[in-house]
Design an enzyme around this catalytic site. Structure first.
Site, PDB file in Angstrom:
ATOM      1  CE1 TYR A   1      -3.292  -2.729   0.087  1.00 34.12           C
ATOM      2  CE2 TYR A   1      -4.004  -1.963   2.243  1.00 34.12           C
ATOM      3  CZ  TYR A   1      -4.176  -2.797   1.150  1.00 34.12           C
ATOM      4  OH  TYR A   1      -5.224  -3.692   1.133  1.00 34.12           O
ATOM      5  CD  GLU A   2       4.033   1.496  -4.018  1.00 35.71           C
ATOM      6  OE1 GLU A   2       4.363   2.526  -4.638  1.00 35.71           O
ATOM      7  OE2 GLU A   2       4.252   0.343  -4.438  1.00 35.71           O
ATOM      8  CG  LEU A   3      -1.335   5.610  -3.808  1.00 37.99           C
ATOM      9  CD1 LEU A   3      -2.408   5.557  -4.880  1.00 37.99           C
ATOM     10  CD2 LEU A   3      -0.335   6.727  -4.106  1.00 37.99           C
TER      11      LEU A   3
END
Length: 353
Positions: free
Chosen positions: A150-152
């Site tokens: 999960y990058e956002l």
């Protein structure tokens, strides 16, 4: 304009890449399934012995499984990726059976490509988090591990993210699954960092540092991951992450920048064709990373990775005592790289479980 359109078409063309890996001899040509690609530039080759690693991870994209060869020296595959749908439910789960012949571990990779949706699934006030965790654990049944990418994550959800990881990690361990988390590159501690290396290391079996995109599509031209930048990342990571949990991510892809808007990522095979098409054989290695200027109606600068630049980074990491690496992603590589990687032991698949 016609030459420019030809350039763009070539960049987006995808040839499945599968080499025989360590079975082949080291030569100036390399095999991509039934196609032999001859380098279009004076390619610099590594020297010495292959790099010995205890774990070698490769991300495989759904729909691109044909780019994986089971003879690659891989211990782990991150199967990319299960997403979250509009209503916060787990979606697009990879079919583990497609990789049934792979002898190593296969991990279910989780992504959420919307910042707003990430907020709603992490904040317990919306009632989506616990149901999603239950769905993830159920979907992980045929897999060997669970990997969170999960990058956002909105800044205000840092604590919610850590709670999500804690709950999912506990569930994964009860099911006997290896739990890993992907984190962006850091060279120092950042105050109130959403991706705190020490906190994530406490909750994970592996921490995957995405040591790439030092330069990106909208930045000034430059290497995807310079050796000096990677050295700083590794140096910092070793101060806050136990080395047995640390996995350094390396890029297989390259990027182009132009004085007109043509920036994008590409396969090694794609840039190789462009170099050949425009007779741009003056590739030079700047601090061990290959780069070339291609003259056409636009002035295009390309930075990419090949076997030499990748081995240089692998040697850097092993010299610091880091024995695990991961590659984004299978299919984008210079196939020669597989001849320069060996696994340190037959039982490395069981390490850390």
């Amino acid at each position: 304009m016609k030459r420019f359109l030809t350039f763009l078409c070539a960049l987006t063309a995808c040839i499945p890449l599968c080499a025989g890996g360590k079975k082949d001899k080291k030569t100036d040509t390399f095999t991509v399934k039934t196609t032999v690609i001859k380098p279009s530039y004076r390619k610099k080759m590594p020297s010495g012995e292959p790099v010995q690693l205890s774990e070698v991870w490769g991300w495989v994209m759904q729909g691109k499984e044909s780019e994986l060869d089971f003879d690659f020296p891989l211990t782990d595959i991150g199967y990319f990726a299960a997403d979250v749908d509009t209503y916060g439910k787990l979606d697009n789960i990879p079919d583990r059976n497609i990789l049934g012949g792979f002898p190593g571990r296969v991990h279910l990779v989780l992504v959420c490509d919307s910042k707003s949706l990430t907020h709603f699934i992490l904040d317990p006030a919306f009632g989506l988090r616990d149901r999603l965790i239950a769905d993830i654990l159920a979907a992980s049944e045929p897999f060997d591990g669970i990997q969170v990418d999960y990058e956002l994550i909105p800044g205000k959800d840092s604590d919610n993210f850590m709670t999500f990881l804690k709950l999912l990690s506990a569930g994964a361990r009860k099911k006997g699954k290896l739990f890993s988390v992907c984190v962006p590159a850091r060279v120092k501690t950042i105050s109130d960092d959403t991706f705190s290396y020490p906190k994530i290391a406490e909750l994970s079996d592996r921490v995957m540092i995405m040591a790439y995109d030092e330069h990106w599509s909208t930045s000034l031209p430059g290497p995807i991951a310079s050796v000096s930048w990677c050295e700083k990342i590794a140096g910092y990571a070793l101060t806050v992450i136990p080395p047995e949990k640390l996995v350094m991510g390396l890029p297989f892809y390259g990027r182009s920048w132009a004085n007109e808007k043509t920036a994008q990522g590409w396969y090694f095979s794609g840039i190789n064709r462009i170099i050949d098409q425009y007779d741009s054989d003056k590739v030079e290695y700047i601090n061990d990373i290959p780069t070339v200027r291609i003259k056409m109606k636009v002035d295009v600068t390309c930075w990419f990775e090949d076997a030499y630049s990748t081995v240089q980074k692998l040697r850097l990491y092993t010299s610091r005592g880091i024995s695990s690496a991961a590659f984004w992603r299978i299919g984008q590589e210079d196939p020669e790289i597989w001849q320069w990687i060996t696994l340190s032991s037959a039982d490395c698949l069981n390490s850390g479980l």
